[in-house]
Design an enzyme around this catalytic site. Structure first.
Site, PDB file in Angstrom:
ATOM      1  N   LYS A   1     -10.435  57.889   0.834  1.00 21.40           N
ATOM      2  CA  LYS A   1     -11.210  56.699   0.674  1.00 21.40           C
ATOM      3  C   LYS A   1     -12.596  57.355   0.788  1.00 21.40           C
ATOM      4  CE  LYS A   1      -8.778  52.768   2.032  1.00 21.40           C
ATOM      5  NZ  LYS A   1      -8.794  52.096   0.677  1.00 21.40           N
TER       6      LYS A   1
ATOM      7  N   ARG B   1       2.171  49.104  -0.238  1.00 26.98           N
ATOM      8  CA  ARG B   1       3.328  48.712  -0.925  1.00 26.98           C
ATOM      9  C   ARG B   1       4.394  49.753  -0.864  1.00 26.98           C
ATOM     10  NH1 ARG B   1       0.159  49.582  -6.655  1.00 26.98           N
ATOM     11  NH2 ARG B   1      -1.350  48.989  -4.993  1.00 26.98           N
TER      12      ARG B   1
HETATM   13  N1  BES Z   1      -5.973  48.687   2.526  1.00 28.15           N
HETATM   14  C1  BES Z   1      -6.401  48.895   1.228  1.00 28.15           C
HETATM   15  C2  BES Z   1      -6.660  47.543   0.547  1.00 28.15           C
HETATM   16  C3  BES Z   1      -7.923  46.657   1.155  1.00 28.15           C
HETATM   17  C4  BES Z   1      -9.270  47.130   0.661  1.00 28.15           C
HETATM   18  C5  BES Z   1      -7.853  46.059   2.047  1.00 28.15           C
HETATM   19  C6  BES Z   1     -10.483  46.649   1.192  1.00 28.15           C
HETATM   20  C7  BES Z   1      -8.969  45.474   2.750  1.00 28.15           C
HETATM   21  C8  BES Z   1     -10.309  45.760   2.276  1.00 28.15           C
HETATM   22  C9  BES Z   1      -5.010  49.455   0.556  1.00 28.15           C
HETATM   23  O1  BES Z   1      -4.228  50.183   0.968  1.00 28.15           O
HETATM   24  C10 BES Z   1      -5.740  50.235  -0.621  1.00 28.15           C
HETATM   25  O2  BES Z   1      -6.261  51.086  -0.343  1.00 28.15           O
HETATM   26  N2  BES Z   1      -5.647  49.528  -1.985  1.00 28.15           N
HETATM   27  C11 BES Z   1      -6.165  50.533  -3.297  1.00 28.15           C
HETATM   28  C12 BES Z   1      -4.844  50.465  -4.216  1.00 28.15           C
HETATM   29  C13 BES Z   1      -5.334  51.379  -5.369  1.00 28.15           C
HETATM   30  C14 BES Z   1      -5.473  52.694  -4.759  1.00 28.15           C
HETATM   31  C15 BES Z   1      -4.407  51.085  -6.315  1.00 28.15           C
HETATM   32  C16 BES Z   1      -7.247  49.698  -3.545  1.00 28.15           C
HETATM   33  O3  BES Z   1      -7.250  48.447  -3.546  1.00 28.15           O
HETATM   34  O4  BES Z   1      -8.253  50.082  -4.114  1.00 28.15           O
HETATM   35 MN    MN Z   2      -5.039  52.250   1.109  1.00 26.62          MN
END
Ligand code: BES
Ligand code: MN
Ligand code: ZN
Length: 490
Positions: A267, A341
């Site tokens: 990230k 997931r």
């Molecule tokens: N934990 C995140 C989702 C999230 C983002 C929760 C911001 C709270 C605030 C999750 O694991 C994630 O990183 N999801 C990605 C999925 C993508 C890589 C398909 C996302 O939402 O960008």
């Molecule tokens: Mn994530």
């Protein structure tokens, strides 16, 4: 626990002249002058009894907080809870408070006195929540030490009942807030397990925590794949509430990513700032389990919390790697940041093996769900219309906001992999909450299942009503309500 007001400090009194340093009176909008409150006092304070509005004033020569409840017709538990939360914040330097809120509100709620007492208790306790243990100078400690809820003698019994459930729910909500607000360095998977063991032991709910070896022997390939980059062990926490005579089983599954760096699909620094909260689903499951004995629904409930951090590193899962989930399905991991997931896939597989009547999962799963619904509303998906309705109605009762999203079969092919049964991301950013939901659906088989994407409402940037900044405890109330409703229906 940073509840500055102890749960036991909210009590019911029946004496009309119960004394406290300060009293608080509930007032309805448009009821100017009601209850002997001088219209001039209200006008001077610009107080119209709007929902959640408060005013510190002198009434009959006594220090009083006026608490706005909005219009009589629109009163519901959510609004009452918020008003009580606002009151807790407004109580100032008084150590003891007596209030007529329960009496005033009860006649306007379907659930009457007990529902009113429960909402007021929840609001007072949740609104007084603080997380200041890490501050060198936490500021002045809140003075409020006890709250007397004044009701008529005939209402004492149901009021006390409502206070009891309110305390249990508020304690569960604040447990979630504590676990989520605690920095990730102090809330690893093992710490989550310790917290679950302590919470379970306190109320007589069974807890097991599977360590790394056990996760391996149980073939939890998703959880292990996410854990691969970490020096910290994962934990699969299993809690069970099993009242005698219960015929049905509900399984709750929570995403417990104690910190989500994204893994090798790292990230941005901004994207990582709030990622200590990525275990809010698991925390909600642990907290719900810990509140069940107090609510005593006649249904067996198993809680599964899938806990690990998601780290990059030389041993981390690499894009293109293939994991084998508990149910035997293989997943090509194309983005290690779509890790929630993967851990849920194992949890849902375990849930489906139990052949329960219902599975509910909670997860801070996708940024896409926040794009769709904003910070305040959870996405609700599932494979069973009745269960979706049950959860939706439960959310309506508690005032937590959820909104249904579809699981469209036309998007399912985005999850087809060239080398494995599935890939862990869709084809692009669009519909990301839905492709995540479609992925989860692959692991529940025919079991009725509902998924709550709580990425938005798990935390808040604004204090207000029963909320303080930071973790909210979202989902606890709704899932408890849904479990109670599943216990009661046939
Ligand atoms: N934990 C995140 C989702 C999230 C983002 C929760 C911001 C709270 C605030 C999750 O694991 C994630 O990183 N999801 C990605 C999925 C993508 C890589 C398909 C996302 O939402 O960008
Ligand atoms: Mn994530
Ligand atoms: Zn995550």
């Amino acid at each position: 626990m940073p509840l500055s007001l102890e749960p036991d400090a909210v009590v019911v009194v029946t004496s009309p002249d119960a004394e406290a340093e300060i009293s608080a009176r509930g007032l309805f909008e448009g009821g100017i002058g009601a209850g002997g409150v001088d219209a001039a006092v209200m006008a001077a304070g610009d107080f119209e009894a709007k929902a959640g509005q408060t005013l510190a004033a002198e009434v009959n020569g006594r220090p009083t907080i006026l608490v706005g409840l909005g219009t009589e017709e629109d009163l519901d538990v959510a609004r009452l809870r918020k008003a009580a939360g606002a009151l807790a914040r407004r109580a100032g330097r008084a150590a003891t408070l007596v209030t007529d809120l329960v009496e005033v509100a009860a006649g306007h709620l379907r659930g009457g006195v007990s529902e009113a007492a429960r909402a007021v208790t929840e609001g007072l306790l949740s609104g007084s929540y603080r997380f200041d243990t890490l501050k060198g100078n936490p500021g002045e400690a809140p003075a409020l030490e006890s709250v007397l809820l004044r009701v008529g003698t005939a209402d004492a019994e149901p009021a006390a009942e409502g206070v009891r459930t309110g305390r249990a729910i508020a304690s569960a909500v604040s447990l979630v807030r504590d676990l989520v607000n605690t920095p990730a360095s102090e809330m690893r998977a093992v710490d989550m397990a310790d917290a679950a063991i302590a919470a379970g032991a306190a109320v007589g709910v069974e807890v097991e925590a599977w360590d790394l070896d056990r996760c391996r022997s149980e073939r939890l390939g998703g959880l292990l794949g996410v854990n691969a980059g970490s020096v910290h062990e994962p934990r699969l926490i299993r809690m069970e509430y099993s009242p005698e005579g219960a015929e049905r089983t509900v399984v709750l599954v929570g995403k417990g990513v104690t910190f989500d760096t994204g893994g090798l699909s790292l990230k941005t620094s901004e994207g990582m700032m709030t990622m200590k909260t990525d275990m809010a689903g698991a925390a909600a499951v642990v907290a719900v389990m810990s509140a069940l004995p107090a609510l005593a629904p006649s249904v067996r409930v198993v809680g599964l919390a899938c806990c690990t951090d998601n780290q990059p590193g030389p041993t981390a899962t690499m894009p293109g790697d293939v994991l084998t989930i508990r149910n035997g399905k293989t997943v090509e991991v194309l983005n290690t940041d779509a890790e929630g997931r993967l851990v849920l896939a194992d949890g849902l597989s375990l849930a489906a093996e139990m052949e329960p009547e219902a599975v509910i999962d909670l997860a801070t799963l996708t940024g896409a769900c926040m794009v769709a619904l904003g910070k305040g509303i959870a996405g609700l998906m599932g494979n069973d219309d009745d269960l979706i309705s049950t959860v939706r109605e439960a959310a309506d009762i508690t005032g937590e906001r959820v909104w249904p999203l579809p699981l469209p079969d036309i998007y399912r092919k985005q999850l087809d992999s060239d080398v494995a049964d599935l890939r862990n991301i869709g084809a692009g950013r669009y519909g990301g909450a839905l492709t995540a939901g479609l992925f989860l659906e692959e692991f529940v088989g025919d079991t009725p299942w509902v998924h709550l994407d709580i990425a938005g409402p798990a935390g808040t940037d604004e204090a207000g009503g029963e909320y303080t900044k930071g973790a909210t405890g979202f989902g606890v109330r709704t899932v408890l309500e849904a479990v109670v409703s599943l216990a009661g229906s046939d």
